[in-house]
Design an enzyme around this catalytic site. Structure first.
Site, mmCIF file in Angstrom:
data_model
loop_
_atom_site.group_PDB
_atom_site.id
_atom_site.type_symbol
_atom_site.label_atom_id
_atom_site.label_comp_id
_atom_site.label_asym_id
_atom_site.label_seq_id
_atom_site.Cartn_x
_atom_site.Cartn_y
_atom_site.Cartn_z
ATOM 1 N N GLU A 259 20.933 -11.985 -17.460
ATOM 2 C CA GLU A 259 21.429 -13.120 -16.764
ATOM 3 C C GLU A 259 22.016 -13.433 -17.985
ATOM 4 O OE1 GLU A 259 19.848 -15.336 -13.700
ATOM 5 O OE2 GLU A 259 18.883 -16.383 -14.590
ATOM 6 N N LYS B 82 24.964 -16.419 -9.481
ATOM 7 C CA LYS B 82 23.946 -16.594 -9.346
ATOM 8 C C LYS B 82 23.928 -17.722 -8.542
ATOM 9 C CE LYS B 82 19.728 -16.028 -9.848
ATOM 10 N NZ LYS B 82 18.705 -16.254 -10.962
ATOM 11 N N GLU C 290 16.337 -13.312 -2.200
ATOM 12 C CA GLU C 290 14.813 -13.517 -3.014
ATOM 13 C C GLU C 290 13.583 -14.345 -2.620
ATOM 14 O OE1 GLU C 290 16.175 -15.325 -6.906
ATOM 15 O OE2 GLU C 290 14.650 -17.123 -7.004
ATOM 16 N N ASN D 15 10.762 -12.837 -6.991
ATOM 17 C CA ASN D 15 11.276 -14.130 -7.896
ATOM 18 C C ASN D 15 9.268 -14.379 -9.113
ATOM 19 O OD1 ASN D 15 11.613 -15.629 -10.358
ATOM 20 N ND2 ASN D 15 12.863 -17.102 -9.466
ATOM 21 N N GLU E 222 11.947 -10.395 -10.429
ATOM 22 C CA GLU E 222 13.002 -11.644 -11.234
ATOM 23 C C GLU E 222 11.907 -12.495 -12.459
ATOM 24 O OE1 GLU E 222 16.001 -12.001 -7.413
ATOM 25 O OE2 GLU E 222 14.761 -13.059 -8.459
HETATM 26 O O1 LIG Z 1 14.325 -21.492 -13.898
HETATM 27 C C1 LIG Z 1 14.079 -22.377 -13.592
HETATM 28 O O2 LIG Z 1 14.016 -23.125 -14.470
HETATM 29 C C2 LIG Z 1 14.425 -22.570 -12.450
HETATM 30 C C3 LIG Z 1 14.629 -23.968 -11.709
HETATM 31 C C4 LIG Z 1 14.914 -23.662 -10.241
HETATM 32 C C5 LIG Z 1 15.530 -23.121 -9.662
HETATM 33 C C6 LIG Z 1 15.733 -21.643 -10.524
HETATM 34 C C7 LIG Z 1 15.186 -21.281 -11.468
HETATM 35 N N1 LIG Z 1 15.271 -20.960 -12.301
HETATM 36 C C8 LIG Z 1 15.947 -19.334 -11.387
HETATM 37 C C9 LIG Z 1 15.654 -18.038 -12.373
HETATM 38 O O3 LIG Z 1 14.469 -17.505 -11.989
HETATM 39 C C10 LIG Z 1 15.608 -17.056 -13.089
HETATM 40 O O4 LIG Z 1 17.012 -17.811 -13.555
HETATM 41 C C11 LIG Z 1 15.536 -16.253 -13.553
HETATM 42 O O5 LIG Z 1 15.074 -15.059 -12.849
HETATM 43 C C12 LIG Z 1 15.212 -15.007 -14.590
HETATM 44 O O6 LIG Z 1 13.865 -16.123 -15.329
HETATM 45 P P1 LIG Z 1 14.135 -15.675 -17.412
HETATM 46 O O7 LIG Z 1 14.365 -14.525 -17.573
HETATM 47 O O8 LIG Z 1 12.792 -16.175 -16.175
HETATM 48 O O9 LIG Z 1 14.837 -16.714 -17.917
#
Ligand SMILES: O=C(O)c1ccccc1NCC(=O)[C@H](O)[C@H](O)COP(=O)(O)O
Length: 398
Positions: free
Chosen positions: A182, A245, A294, A316, A352
């Protein structure tokens, strides 16, 4: 409860003192969710809902004009339709409500007009706030670029690439879950993740490090992303297929993503009723896009498993209402009959969020995922590509 106060008088009458007395008109919000507090602390994109005020061309505030009967009736109808949509969604267990179309009712006390902050017109959590903001953003974008214009632009878009094919190839090549890496500068839960943010450089580094696909955040307000980033990565010649995204609330966004070079889009079951997922998936297919659908919990998983034609499901581990992350969510949703149905239907599952170590990767692989979507743990590294080696515990580059 406190509200933003505007004087009520006849239409188009200037109320010159309004701009000079902002403090008296500000709202004290009382949103209980701890998520909102965390979000506010991180300072990414939070804007309180405020009463609407009309402005004249010279910028001075005016009193909202008294609506004509027909206009009032139309607004009342819009409100009803909005409420009906929320009722349909609620009947499917969707807790995220769509934005009330006409704003909350006005209350009159003497010469003043109040728009009171209440449960019905205030987002209950961050995901709801993002969705409400997105509704407004998309309706403005649509006015500037109507669907007919986007449809014409499709001819000039770079061809859509096989997102699932790239995941499967990487999974077979490494024997590990394929990586969707990402490209994310910030998030509501974590604030700024990387100050020196060059999306193309990060994308190239991910590709070199063995990522199968990339996920590009395009939301500006809450994630500091953009469609320019998506376009830049696509036109820089990065070979990995790209997931746009975004928080999709309208099919128009799917066309828009495709014109900007996306190969896949995200559809969030916590936001979209079944019918929307159904027809948006069809639109994706028509445009050659992959839909990553998702889910967060059993109910969303069951809904999505009931929809024909779903090929890629993301689980997620982050609860988008509370920000809590628990990677055992992936395992929980793949256990028993659900896992069986997923195997029978040949659906590819992506784990995720919240994945930081080789043990985390092994854990979700054991649970049954063929791919993982990872942001924070790799985007924060000086060399994001090398971060991939750390995440998997070995070099997975080609
Ligand atoms: O990550 C957040 O704070 C968030 C808040 C509200 C909606 C979506 C959000 N995140 C999107 C995601 O789920 C992540 O960007 C993605 O799955 C990667 O997660 P990570 O590896 O923990 O950065």
């Amino acid at each position: 409860m406190e509200g933003l106060v505007y004087p009520k008088t006849t239409p188009r009458i200037l109320f010159p003192t309004l701009n000079r007395r902002p403090s008296k008109f500000s709202i004290v919000r009382s949103i209980p969710a701890s998520a909102m507090d965390a979000h506010r602390r991180n300072g990414v994109g939070f804007t309180p809902v405020r009463a609407q005020k009309a402005e004249t061309k010279d910028g001075s505030a005016t009193i909202s004009s008294v609506m004509e009967d027909a206009e009032t009736a139309l607004k009342a109808k819009e409100w009803e339709v909005g409420m009906l949509i929320n009722e349909v969604a609620a009947s499917q267990g969707i807790k995220i409500r769509r934005r009330p179309p006409t704003g909350p009712p006005l209350h009159y006390v003497g010469p003043f007009q109040f728009r009171i902050q209440n449960e019905g017109n205030t987002p209950r959590n961050i995901l709801e706030e993002i969705v409400w903001h997105k509704d407004v953003e998309v309706s403005q974008l649509k006015q500037r670029r109507p669907l007919s214009m986007l449809k014409n632009a499709l001819d000039n878009a770079p061809p859509a690439r096989d997102f699932i094919g790239a995941l499967m190839a990487a999974n077979q090549r490494t024997g590990l879950p394929a990586l969707i890496a990402e490209v994310k500068k910030a998030s509501p839960s974590r604030g700024i993740l990387r100050e020196d943010f060059d999306p193309v450089e990060i994308a190239r580094s991910y590709e070199k490090g063995g990522a199968a696909c990339l996920s590009i955040l395009t939301d500006e307000k809450y994630f500091k992303g953009s469609f320019e980033n998506l376009e830049a990565v696509r036109s820089a010649g990065v070979k990995c297929p790209l997931l746009c995204k975004e928080f999709i609330v309208d099919a128009w966004q799917i066309y828009y993503a495709r014109t900007k070079g996306a190969d896949a889009v995200l559809l969030i079951a916590a936001v979209l009723p079944d019918l929307d997922i159904r027809y948006m998936t069809k639109i994706c297919k028509m445009l050659g896009l992959t839909a990553l659908v998702e889910v967060h919990d059993e109910r969303e998983m069951d809904r999505v498993l009931g929809i024909e034609g779903i090929e890629l499901i993301g689980i997620n581990n982050r609860n988008l209402e509370t920000f809590e992350v628990d990677i055992s969510n992936t395992k929980k949703l793949l256990e028993g009959e659900r896992g069986e149905i997923i195997r029978q239907k040949n659906i590819i599952v992506v784990g995720e969020s919240g994945l930081f170590t080789p043990d985390d990767i092994a854990y979700v692989q054991e649970a049954g995922v063929k791919a993982v979507l990872v942001g924070e743990s790799i985007v924060k590294q000086d060399d994001p590509g090398k971060g991939i080696t750390g995440l998997f515990g070995k070099d997975i580059s080609v």
